[in-house]
Design an enzyme around this catalytic site. Structure first.
Site, short mmCIF file in Angstrom:
data_model
loop_
_atom_site.label_atom_id
_atom_site.label_comp_id
_atom_site.label_asym_id
_atom_site.label_seq_id
_atom_site.Cartn_x
_atom_site.Cartn_y
_atom_site.Cartn_z
N VAL A 133 0.84 -1.20 0.00
CA VAL A 133 0.00 0.00 0.00
C VAL A 133 0.87 1.26 0.00
O VAL A 133 0.53 2.28 -0.61
CB VAL A 133 -0.95 0.00 1.22
CG1 VAL A 133 -1.75 1.29 1.29
CG2 VAL A 133 -1.88 -1.21 1.17
N CYS A 134 2.01 1.19 0.66
CA CYS A 134 2.86 2.38 0.87
C CYS A 134 3.22 3.14 -0.40
O CYS A 134 3.08 4.36 -0.44
CB CYS A 134 4.13 1.99 1.63
SG CYS A 134 3.82 1.39 3.31
N PRO A 135 3.69 2.45 -1.47
CA PRO A 135 4.07 3.25 -2.64
C PRO A 135 2.91 4.03 -3.23
O PRO A 135 3.09 5.15 -3.72
CB PRO A 135 4.61 2.22 -3.63
CG PRO A 135 4.15 0.90 -3.13
CD PRO A 135 3.99 1.03 -1.66
#
Length: 201
Positions: free
Chosen positions: A50-52
């Protein structure tokens, strides 16, 4: 100290990768944001899932934050070298590309603990965001669990709401967005606003 709203944002000094790609060893929050608004956001780890999407979404809207005089700063427990490697990895390969805001290295976990956003079992930061005003006071915070990505446009809306309140002294009702009517913070103001807008809420 789970709720920081209304309190001074904890200061920190740590290594970071700047938006230019330069690695610095002594990035200081209070020096960086002095006299300006800022969004400090935490995310679990580089090279994850999810982070990118969140970091790229912040980067795509960076001009909107800058237009409003807001600094954007990302923080995770990765080292400055891992941050740099992730910046140097293409989006098509799971990287974030050369995002134009600083990424701070919280390798000792002291920053996520100061902001009380460390996951109790995973040992990484939750997806937490803090809107800080020109006096260094936290005016908004949100903390998501690891699977739940943030809405970056909502943070821009909150910046607009804070700017509106600071400029006009009025408060911002539910769902307020730039260009909407505000509300005077008294009994008559509530009645006036609701008489015109209750059906739209």
């Amino acid at each position: 100290m789970g709720v920081l709203v209304g309190r001074k944002a904890p200061n920190f000094t740590a290594a970071a990768v700047l938006g230019t790609g330069e690695i610095v060893e002594n990035f200081n929050l209070h020096e960086q944001i002095k006299g300006k608004k800022a969004v400090v956001f935490f995310y679990p780890l580089d090279f994850t899932f999810v982070c990118p999407s969140e970091l790229i979404a912040f980067d795509h809207r960076l001009a909107e934050f800058k237009k409003r005089g807001v600094e954007v700063i990302g923080v995770s427990i990765d080292s400055q070298f891992t941050h740099n490697a992730w910046r140097n990895t293409a989006e098509a390969d799971g990287g974030i590309g050369e995002v134009k805001y600083p990424l701070v290295a919280d390798v000792k976990h002291s920053i996520c603990r100061a902001y009380d956003v460390e996951h109790p079992e995973a040992g990484v930061a939750f997806r937490a965001s803090f809107l800080i005003d020109e006096d260094g006071v936290v005016r908004h915070q949100i903390v998501n669990d690891l699977p739940l990505g943030r809405n970056i446009d909502e943070m821009i809306r909150l910046v607009d709401a804070l700017n509106f309140h600071q400029k006009h002294g009025e408060v911002c009702p539910a769902g307020w967005k730039e260009g909407d009517e505000g509300m005077k913070a008294d009994t008559k103001g509530v009645a006036d606003y609701l008489s015109k807008n209750a059906s739209k809420l």
